[in-house]
Every structure is written in structure tokens, then in C-alpha cells.
Design a protein around this motif. Structure first.
Motif, PDB file in Angstrom:
ATOM      1  N   GLN A 153      -0.005 -23.308  -4.906  1.00 56.66           N
ATOM      2  CA  GLN A 153       1.022 -23.613  -5.893  1.00 56.66           C
ATOM      3  C   GLN A 153       0.589 -23.045  -7.244  1.00 56.66           C
ATOM      4  O   GLN A 153       0.202 -23.754  -8.164  1.00 56.66           O
ATOM      5  CB  GLN A 153       1.244 -25.125  -5.986  1.00 56.66           C
ATOM      6  CG  GLN A 153       1.717 -25.759  -4.705  1.00 56.66           C
ATOM      7  CD  GLN A 153       3.072 -25.214  -4.270  1.00 56.66           C
ATOM      8  OE1 GLN A 153       3.955 -24.968  -5.088  1.00 56.66           O
ATOM      9  NE2 GLN A 153       3.247 -25.029  -2.964  1.00 56.66           N
ATOM     10  N   MET A 154       0.664 -21.717  -7.335  1.00 56.51           N
ATOM     11  CA  MET A 154       0.272 -21.036  -8.557  1.00 56.51           C
ATOM     12  C   MET A 154       1.061 -19.736  -8.667  1.00 56.51           C
ATOM     13  O   MET A 154       1.612 -19.235  -7.683  1.00 56.51           O
ATOM     14  CB  MET A 154      -1.239 -20.732  -8.561  1.00 56.51           C
ATOM     15  CG  MET A 154      -1.668 -19.823  -7.412  1.00 56.51           C
ATOM     16  SD  MET A 154      -3.441 -19.541  -7.325  1.00 56.51           S
ATOM     17  CE  MET A 154      -3.724 -18.649  -8.839  1.00 56.51           C
ATOM     18  N   THR A 173      -0.604 -19.336 -13.859  1.00 54.41           N
ATOM     19  CA  THR A 173      -0.084 -20.628 -14.315  1.00 54.41           C
ATOM     20  C   THR A 173       0.077 -21.534 -13.107  1.00 54.41           C
ATOM     21  O   THR A 173       0.379 -21.070 -12.002  1.00 54.41           O
ATOM     22  CB  THR A 173       1.274 -20.463 -15.012  1.00 54.41           C
ATOM     23  OG1 THR A 173       2.188 -19.807 -14.117  1.00 54.41           O
ATOM     24  CG2 THR A 173       1.140 -19.645 -16.278  1.00 54.41           C
ATOM     25  N   ALA A 174      -0.128 -22.821 -13.318  1.00 46.48           N
ATOM     26  CA  ALA A 174      -0.010 -23.800 -12.241  1.00 46.48           C
ATOM     27  C   ALA A 174       0.266 -25.167 -12.842  1.00 46.48           C
ATOM     28  O   ALA A 174      -0.213 -25.489 -13.939  1.00 46.48           O
ATOM     29  CB  ALA A 174      -1.280 -23.837 -11.393  1.00 46.48           C
ATOM     30  N   GLU A 175       1.035 -25.954 -12.126  1.00 45.44           N
ATOM     31  CA  GLU A 175       1.341 -27.306 -12.581  1.00 45.44           C
ATOM     32  C   GLU A 175       0.152 -28.235 -12.420  1.00 45.44           C
ATOM     33  O   GLU A 175      -0.101 -29.100 -13.247  1.00 45.44           O
ATOM     34  CB  GLU A 175       2.542 -27.853 -11.798  1.00 45.44           C
ATOM     35  CG  GLU A 175       3.856 -27.133 -12.064  1.00 45.44           C
ATOM     36  CD  GLU A 175       4.479 -27.531 -13.383  1.00 45.44           C
ATOM     37  OE1 GLU A 175       3.954 -28.455 -14.039  1.00 45.44           O
ATOM     38  OE2 GLU A 175       5.483 -26.906 -13.765  1.00 45.44           O
ATOM     39  N   GLU A 176      -0.602 -28.064 -11.340  1.00 47.49           N
ATOM     40  CA  GLU A 176      -1.738 -28.931 -11.042  1.00 47.49           C
ATOM     41  C   GLU A 176      -2.986 -28.078 -10.796  1.00 47.49           C
ATOM     42  O   GLU A 176      -2.925 -26.839 -10.828  1.00 47.49           O
ATOM     43  CB  GLU A 176      -1.435 -29.799  -9.815  1.00 47.49           C
ATOM     44  CG  GLU A 176      -0.222 -30.716 -10.001  1.00 47.49           C
ATOM     45  CD  GLU A 176       0.086 -31.502  -8.743  1.00 47.49           C
ATOM     46  OE1 GLU A 176      -0.577 -31.226  -7.709  1.00 47.49           O
ATOM     47  OE2 GLU A 176       0.982 -32.359  -8.783  1.00 47.49           O
ATOM     48  N   ARG A 177      -4.080 -28.753 -10.541  1.00 51.71           N
ATOM     49  CA  ARG A 177      -5.333 -28.052 -10.268  1.00 51.71           C
ATOM     50  C   ARG A 177      -5.246 -27.330  -8.934  1.00 51.71           C
ATOM     51  O   ARG A 177      -4.756 -27.873  -7.940  1.00 51.71           O
ATOM     52  CB  ARG A 177      -6.489 -29.049 -10.260  1.00 51.71           C
ATOM     53  CG  ARG A 177      -7.860 -28.408 -10.148  1.00 51.71           C
ATOM     54  CD  ARG A 177      -8.953 -29.450 -10.236  1.00 51.71           C
ATOM     55  NE  ARG A 177     -10.276 -28.849 -10.133  1.00 51.71           N
ATOM     56  CZ  ARG A 177     -10.881 -28.595  -8.982  1.00 51.71           C
ATOM     57  NH1 ARG A 177     -10.290 -28.906  -7.833  1.00 51.71           N
ATOM     58  NH2 ARG A 177     -12.086 -28.052  -8.966  1.00 51.71           N
ATOM     59  N   VAL A 178      -5.728 -26.092  -8.901  1.00 50.67           N
ATOM     60  CA  VAL A 178      -5.624 -25.249  -7.709  1.00 50.67           C
ATOM     61  C   VAL A 178      -7.025 -24.859  -7.246  1.00 50.67           C
ATOM     62  O   VAL A 178      -7.870 -24.457  -8.052  1.00 50.67           O
ATOM     63  CB  VAL A 178      -4.792 -23.977  -8.004  1.00 50.67           C
ATOM     64  CG1 VAL A 178      -4.693 -23.101  -6.769  1.00 50.67           C
ATOM     65  CG2 VAL A 178      -3.408 -24.351  -8.504  1.00 50.67           C
ATOM     66  N   ASP A 179      -7.268 -24.987  -5.962  1.00 51.97           N
ATOM     67  CA  ASP A 179      -8.531 -24.551  -5.365  1.00 51.97           C
ATOM     68  C   ASP A 179      -8.339 -23.108  -4.888  1.00 51.97           C
ATOM     69  O   ASP A 179      -7.777 -22.847  -3.824  1.00 51.97           O
ATOM     70  CB  ASP A 179      -8.897 -25.471  -4.202  1.00 51.97           C
ATOM     71  CG  ASP A 179     -10.274 -25.140  -3.633  1.00 51.97           C
ATOM     72  OD1 ASP A 179     -10.969 -24.284  -4.216  1.00 51.97           O
ATOM     73  OD2 ASP A 179     -10.633 -25.719  -2.588  1.00 51.97           O
ATOM     74  N   GLN A 199      -6.664 -19.571 -16.248  1.00 47.32           N
ATOM     75  CA  GLN A 199      -5.400 -20.301 -16.283  1.00 47.32           C
ATOM     76  C   GLN A 199      -4.871 -20.349 -17.710  1.00 47.32           C
ATOM     77  O   GLN A 199      -5.606 -20.603 -18.659  1.00 47.32           O
ATOM     78  CB  GLN A 199      -5.577 -21.724 -15.755  1.00 47.32           C
ATOM     79  CG  GLN A 199      -4.279 -22.507 -15.666  1.00 47.32           C
ATOM     80  CD  GLN A 199      -4.462 -23.868 -15.028  1.00 47.32           C
ATOM     81  OE1 GLN A 199      -5.591 -24.260 -14.696  1.00 47.32           O
ATOM     82  NE2 GLN A 199      -3.389 -24.592 -14.852  1.00 47.32           N
TER      83      GLN A 199
END
Length: 390
Positions: A153-154, A173-179, A199
Motif C-alpha cells: 500500500q504505497m 507516499t503511503a498512508e501507513e507504515r510499509v515493510d 517517504q
């Protein structure tokens, strides 16, 4: 300000310098600062400021110390220090204005941990830099596809190569933390270079990419705006704007920064206007505020139960009635204070063209018949003369 070659060419087409944002005056780029001290000489014995401002891709700027005492001017391509290797950028500002910009951005000029300029870029440096820039767009398409395949989700918004092509920075860009550990392995295997993930916020993404706003001008964040202040829906409420997310949101998906531009003027005007929730008590009944014109200072009130009949009064009259209500006094009715709601909406247009009729270019039908008859008579006359001669 644009350079001299940014004029109009043939057939109204823009001429332009065709340098794609790398013209010598650096006036076609993002966040350009006009050097108004360029024509002023320093006092005797004063050394020029040994820091310079260098611009990289999409308006990213940094400040470097000129330790080699190079003679630099705006538009020079230089090789600068990086964490590993070197980077290539363009000088956008020199002299005392650099000191002002550093102070504004709270960058100390006496720090020991500074980045320096190595040299003016050679032709080899520029060739490596330009070839790396050409790879960025196809890499971005491939990188987005790899992120989609991993169902992350990025959104990868931009890629920037270092000047020596030894490292590529992926902005996302991402709404939440991304692994994205698995994604970095795929990137390194696919692109064969060092990868750095960075980010950025949605406003910073819009500033980097640029675009045209609903006002028809370039985005403020990509041209001159550098500090992003928080914008809340209360700014729209104070300005009596409809809370429509589609109209209030910019290209970044957040509330438009321009909602804050006129907010102070509205707040100053609202100080003298009574709050809309305050009711006016009269002998005829209780009046409730229905509408407010902030800058003209007019308010519309309607009696409870008579919502269709509005009475317009000024802010001074409303404050006067409120002051009487606080003393437990009531006026007879709002009609004593109300002004006529019927206003002259007829607009008088001036004759700026020089012609009064919009159909001035249309030819009348009657005139065309007369002209045709005259032409037919002229054609018949030469034939009659020939017959008489025979």
C-alpha cells in the motif's frame, strides 16, 4: 522572472530557450530566488560569502561550502559532496542572499559538519548525470509494477539518481507504515544499483511533481511555497465556504493551502460582526440569523415561524439590538432597522468596442436585394448599346 529567450515565436507559439530547465539564468525553475544583490559590490575589505545554494531535481536544494574558493555564478553546474561519491547540481544562488536563506531555514554557517563543493562539473560528469536522468522514467514504471505485484500500500512518485549514477533514491507516499524490505531486494536485483527509500508527505509529493491548480495557475507548493502550515476545515467555515471535499481539496488530496491566505482578513472582519447563533429579541418575536455578508457588514434575520421573510440590517444595528437585549430591553420590531432587500441589479455596460449593436457585422436583407438589382441593370446596359449600333 524569465530569461530573454522565453518570448513568443512565430504563430503565437512559445519560443523558449529549449534547455529544459537548465538555462543559465535559472529563472524557469521551481522555487527560484531573484538575486537582487547581484549588481551591488561589497564594501572594501569584505570577503564574499563562501556558501552557495545548489539545486537538484524537482526543486530540491542544499547549501554547500565553497572551500576551494571557486569562482561560481548562477547557472554553473558543479560536482558536490555526497554521503558516498559525488552529486551533480546547478548553482542557483550566491553571495549574501545565501546567508539570508540559510538563516531563514535555520542552517548554521559555523557548523563543522558541512558539505562542500568539489569542482565545476566536467563534460564527463555531465554526460554521466544526463544518462542517469534518462533512466529515471522507465525505472519508475517498472518500480511501480513491482510494488503492485507485492501488494504494498504505497505509491512510488519519483526517482532521483545521484550525479555519479551510483545510487537511486525512490520517493514514495503511503498512508501507513510499509515493510519494503523485499521490495528493496527486487529493486537492487532489477536495477543493479544502490537503493534508498525516502517517504514524503502528500503535499511534498505535489510540490515535487508540480501541476496546475483549479485557479489556472501553477501549484503554489511547486513554485514559491516552502513552509506547509496546517489547514483545517475551520478556515473554510470562517470564510463561509461550502464544506465540499472535492472543491476544498487540492491535487495532493489535502485541504488547499490557499484557504489560509485570506483567513486573517476574515477573522479581523468577523470581530465586529455578532455571532450567528445569537438571537435578537423583539416585541414582535424572536429573530434568528439566516445569512451574513462579512465584508459588507450586513446580516439577514427572520422571525421564528416566518422563515420566508428576511430582514436585512447592518452589523452596527445588530450590535445595538444585542446591547439592548442584555439590558433586558426589546425593540418594537426589526422593520424599524431593516433596509430594503430590493436592490438595483441592473448593470450598465460601457461601450468599449466602439459599436453598440452586436449584429453590426450582419448585412441587412433589404440592402442585398438593391445591390443585386443594380448589378443586373449594369449587365443589361452594354447589350442595349450593341443592339443600337447594329
Amino acid at each position: 522572472m524569465a530569461c530573454g529567450t522565453c518570448s513568443t515565436g512565430k504563430d503565437g507559439q512559445p519560443k523558449g530557450c529549449k534547455n529544459n530547465g537548465t538555462c543559465g539564468t535559472d529563472s524557469c525553475n521551481k522555487h527560484t530566488v531573484f538575486d537582487w544583490l547581484a549588481n551591488m559590490s561589497l564594501p572594501n575589505g569584505e570577503k564574499p560569502f563562501n556558501w552557495v545554494e545548489v539545486r537538484f531535481k524537482n526543486g530540491r536544494k542544499d547549501y554547500y561550502k565553497n572551500t576551494e574558493n571557486l569562482t561560481l555564478a548562477i547557472g554553473d553546474v558543479v560536482a558536490t559532496q555526497a554521503q558516498s561519491g559525488h552529486d551533480v547540481g546547478m548553482v542557483t544562488l550566491t553571495g549574501e542572499l545565501v546567508r539570508v536563506q540559510m538563516k531563514r531555514k535555520k542552517i548554521s554557517e559555523d557548523t563543522e559538519d558541512f558539505m562542500k563543493i568539489y569542482r565545476k562539473a566536467s563534460q564527463k560528469d555531465i554526460d554521466i548525470w544526463s544518462s542517469a536522468r534518462d533512466k529515471e522514467e522507465p525505472m519508475k514504471v517498472k518500480a511501480r509494477q513491482l510494488a503492485i505485484d507485492l501488494k504494498l500500500q504505497m505509491k512510488i512518485s519519483d526517482i532521483e539518481f545521484q550525479g555519479d549514477a551510483s545510487k537511486a533514491t525512490f520517493y514514495y507516499t503511503a498512508e501507513e507504515r510499509v515493510d519494503f524490505r523485499e521490495l528493496i531486494k527486487l529493486f537492487a536485483r532489477e536495477f543493479r544499483t544502490r537503493i534508498e527509500m525516502k517517504q514524503v508527505g502528500f503535499r511534498q509529493e505535489a510540490a515535487r511533481l508540480g501541476g496546475i491548480g483549479s485557479c489556472g495557475r501553477e501549484l503554489c507548493c511547486s513554485t514559491w511555497l516552502t513552509d506547509f502550515r496546517s489547514v483545517s476545515t475551520s478556515a473554510a467555515r470562517y470564510q463561509q465556504l461550502s464544506l465540499n471535499p472535492q472543491k476544498l481539496a487540492g491535487q495532493c488530496g489535502k485541504l488547499k493551502c490557499c484557504l489560509n491566505y485570506e483567513l486573517d482578513s476574515y477573522l479581523d472582519a468577523l470581530r465586529e460582526i455578532p455571532k450567528p447563533e445569537i438571537k435578537l429579541y423583539t416585541k414582535k418575536g424572536t429573530a434568528v440569523c439566516q445569512k451574513t455578508d462579512i465584508f459588507k457588514g450586513h446580516l439577514w434575520y427572520a422571525y421564528e415561524g416566518e422563515w420566508m421573510n428576511w430582514h436585512k440590517i447592518t452589523k452596527d444595528q445588530a450590535n445595538e439590538i444585542i446591547a439592548l437585549n442584555k439590558k433586558k430591553e426589546k425593540i418594537a420590531s426589526l422593520e424599524e432597522y431593516a433596509q430594503d432587500l430590493i436592490e438595483d441589479t441592473k448593470t450598465e455596460f460601457e461601450n468599449v468596442v466602439g459599436q453598440d449593436s452586436l449584429t453590426r457585422f450582419d448585412s441587412p436583407k433589404g440592402n442585398t436585394k438593391r445591390k443585386n438589382n443594380r448589378r443586373n441593370k449594369r449587365r443589361k446596359k452594354p447589350q442595349n448599346k450593341k443592339n443600337n449600333a447594329k
